[in-house]
Scaffold this motif. Structure first.
Motif, PDB file in Angstrom:
ATOM      1  N   ASP A  99       0.839  -1.191   0.000  1.00  0.00           N
ATOM      2  CA  ASP A  99       0.000   0.000   0.000  1.00  0.00           C
ATOM      3  C   ASP A  99       0.869   1.234   0.000  1.00  0.00           C
ATOM      4  OD1 ASP A  99       0.943  -0.734   2.445  1.00  0.00           O
ATOM      5  OD2 ASP A  99      -0.741   0.073   3.596  1.00  0.00           O
ATOM      6  N   GLY A 100       1.025   1.859  -1.156  1.00  0.00           N
ATOM      7  CA  GLY A 100       1.641   3.176  -1.232  1.00  0.00           C
ATOM      8  C   GLY A 100       3.137   3.181  -1.089  1.00  0.00           C
ATOM      9  N   GLY A 101       3.666   2.771   0.071  1.00  0.00           N
ATOM     10  CA  GLY A 101       5.076   2.979   0.354  1.00  0.00           C
ATOM     11  C   GLY A 101       5.969   1.840  -0.055  1.00  0.00           C
ATOM     12  N   GLU A 102       5.538   0.979  -0.947  1.00  0.00           N
ATOM     13  CA  GLU A 102       6.347  -0.174  -1.321  1.00  0.00           C
ATOM     14  C   GLU A 102       7.579   0.259  -2.109  1.00  0.00           C
ATOM     15  OE1 GLU A 102       5.950  -4.289  -3.929  1.00  0.00           O
ATOM     16  OE2 GLU A 102       4.414  -2.751  -3.967  1.00  0.00           O
ATOM     17  N   LEU A 103       8.728  -0.298  -1.793  1.00  0.00           N
ATOM     18  CA  LEU A 103       9.962  -0.062  -2.544  1.00  0.00           C
ATOM     19  C   LEU A 103      10.713  -1.376  -2.613  1.00  0.00           C
ATOM     20  CD1 LEU A 103      11.534   2.102  -4.006  1.00  0.00           C
ATOM     21  CD2 LEU A 103      12.811   2.513  -1.919  1.00  0.00           C
ATOM     22  N   GLY A 104      10.113  -2.314  -3.343  1.00  0.00           N
ATOM     23  CA  GLY A 104      10.730  -3.624  -3.480  1.00  0.00           C
ATOM     24  C   GLY A 104      11.684  -3.668  -4.646  1.00  0.00           C
ATOM     25  N   GLY A 105      11.780  -4.862  -5.277  1.00  0.00           N
ATOM     26  CA  GLY A 105      12.683  -4.988  -6.402  1.00  0.00           C
ATOM     27  C   GLY A 105      12.312  -4.104  -7.573  1.00  0.00           C
ATOM     28  N   LEU A 109      14.489  -1.000  -9.172  1.00  0.00           N
ATOM     29  CA  LEU A 109      14.813  -0.958 -10.599  1.00  0.00           C
ATOM     30  C   LEU A 109      14.397   0.372 -11.214  1.00  0.00           C
ATOM     31  CD1 LEU A 109      15.812  -2.354 -13.144  1.00  0.00           C
ATOM     32  CD2 LEU A 109      13.529  -3.354 -13.418  1.00  0.00           C
ATOM     33  N   GLU A 110      13.199   0.849 -10.853  1.00  0.00           N
ATOM     34  CA  GLU A 110      12.745   2.135 -11.382  1.00  0.00           C
ATOM     35  C   GLU A 110      13.635   3.276 -10.898  1.00  0.00           C
ATOM     36  OE1 GLU A 110       8.749   2.423 -10.127  1.00  0.00           O
ATOM     37  OE2 GLU A 110       7.975   0.996 -11.631  1.00  0.00           O
ATOM     38  N   LEU A 111      14.087   3.193  -9.631  1.00  0.00           N
ATOM     39  CA  LEU A 111      14.988   4.219  -9.118  1.00  0.00           C
ATOM     40  C   LEU A 111      16.316   4.227  -9.854  1.00  0.00           C
ATOM     41  CD1 LEU A 111      15.531   6.390  -6.991  1.00  0.00           C
ATOM     42  CD2 LEU A 111      16.313   4.590  -5.446  1.00  0.00           C
ATOM     43  N   VAL A 117      18.839   8.058 -16.180  1.00  0.00           N
ATOM     44  CA  VAL A 117      18.307   9.090 -17.079  1.00  0.00           C
ATOM     45  C   VAL A 117      18.786  10.469 -16.662  1.00  0.00           C
ATOM     46  CG1 VAL A 117      16.183  10.218 -17.837  1.00  0.00           C
ATOM     47  CG2 VAL A 117      16.303   7.727 -17.752  1.00  0.00           C
ATOM     48  N   VAL A 118      18.803  10.721 -15.333  1.00  0.00           N
ATOM     49  CA  VAL A 118      19.277  12.022 -14.847  1.00  0.00           C
ATOM     50  C   VAL A 118      20.754  12.227 -15.188  1.00  0.00           C
ATOM     51  CG1 VAL A 118      19.712  13.377 -12.770  1.00  0.00           C
ATOM     52  CG2 VAL A 118      17.546  12.174 -13.030  1.00  0.00           C
ATOM     53  N   ALA A 119      21.566  11.177 -15.006  1.00  0.00           N
ATOM     54  CA  ALA A 119      22.994  11.294 -15.324  1.00  0.00           C
ATOM     55  C   ALA A 119      23.202  11.545 -16.820  1.00  0.00           C
ATOM     56  CB  ALA A 119      23.729  10.026 -14.888  1.00  0.00           C
ATOM     57  N   TRP A 120      22.432  10.826 -17.656  1.00  0.00           N
ATOM     58  CA  TRP A 120      22.562  11.041 -19.099  1.00  0.00           C
ATOM     59  C   TRP A 120      22.125  12.447 -19.483  1.00  0.00           C
ATOM     60  CZ3 TRP A 120      18.929  12.295 -22.776  1.00  0.00           C
ATOM     61  CH2 TRP A 120      19.350  12.238 -24.099  1.00  0.00           C
TER      62      TRP A 120
END
Length: 300
Positions: A99-105, A109-111, A117-120
């Motif tokens: 619920d909402g705060g999930e930061l799994g695999g 990966l999205e992070l 993308v920011v570095a490029w």
């Protein structure tokens, strides 16, 4: 007398003694069957649940509520879907929650993709514009000079005069410090527009705006024949082709100061510092004489 020995039964509107269950809430029993069929009162103590046409069974009233007659009824426990959720403890970690705060695999990966993308984008917008028209082997990444490197480079130019240039001037700190030391005119060549803006801001902040120059020009296409002091803080991969250009264009009175990496085929007239802070000074008259001697095959 024989009939008296038989058990007396109550006559109902049926053919045989009534010991079966009729259309009533419980079976009717006679006196002689009470010992065997005393389950009716026991059944009344059990909770009644009637299955209706809905998703869950209708439960009876819990303890504390009363029906008619003052009898208390206890229903079955709530289904798992209806039981209230336990309150979450303050500060409980949200890792692995749905619920909402999930930061799994998938979140990691999205992070990682977003960071790439920011570095490029940073490279494409800030650093790449200065290298688009330069061959890959001649491109030099921006790396600012440290205070001690700047001090050592200008120490090897102390007491000299004439036009001073910084090839690949970056943020302009070497040009500003050269002007402070009296090396005028002081010019920086840089292709990156963002670094040119930073250089002009540095000159304005030091009070030298309009006194020093930062030009958006390719150092490989600039004519260096009127330069007497050349500062080079570039990568070692570009030193061999740059040495050929300097030999062809600089006057004999010129001095070249290299930082971080020396010219591999030149003999320095003097050096200062250690490690990454080391700088090398080359006098073009001596460099040309040594190159001519090697070409003729005779010792210097």
């Amino acid at each position: 007398m024989h009939d008296r020995a038989q058990p007396r039964t109550t006559a109902h509107n049926c053919e045989r003694p009534c010991t079966t269950v009729h259309n009533c809430e419980r079976p009717r029993t006679t006196t002689h069957d009470r010992a065997q069929l005393r389950t009716t009162m026991h059944d009344r103590a059990q909770p009644r649940t009637t299955v209706h046409n809905c998703e869950r069974p209708r439960r009876a009233v819990h303890k504390g509520s009363r029906r008619g007659g003052g009898r208390r009824a206890v229903g079955p426990p709530l289904p798992a879907t209806m039981e209230p959720e336990e309150p979450e403890e303050p500060g409980e970690a949200a890792w692995g929650r749905r619920d909402g705060g999930e930061l799994g695999g998938r979140g990691l990966l999205e992070l990682a993709v977003a960071s790439g993308v920011v570095a490029w984008a940073t490279w494409a917008v800030v650093l790449m514009p200065g290298f688009r028209r330069v061959p890959l082997r001649l491109q030099v990444p921006y790396q600012p000079s440290g205070p001690q490197q700047v001090a050592n480079a200008l120490e090897l130019l102390r007491g000299r005069t004439g036009k001073t240039v910084d090839l690949g001037s970056g943020d302009g700190r070497l040009v500003v410090e050269a002007y402070k030391q009296g090396l005028r005119p002081a010019v920086g060549y840089e292709l990156n527009p963002w670094l040119l803006c930073l250089s002009n801001y540095r000159a304005w902040k030091a009070g030298y705006h309009g006194k020093v120059s930062f030009l958006k020009k390719d150092l490989w296409k600039v004519n260096l024949s009127d330069c007497y002091n050349v500062i080079v803080f570039l990568a070692p991969s570009v030193k061999p082709p740059l040495a050929t250009k300097l030999l062809a264009e600089l006057p004999d009175e010129a001095r070249v100061v290299a930082g971080r990496f020396p010219f591999p085929s030149w003999t320095p007239a003097s050096t200062l510092g250690q490690g990454l802070e080391q700088v090398w000074a080359y006098d073009m008259k001596e460099v040309r004489r040594a190159a001519q001697s090697r070409a003729e095959g005779s010792p210097v």
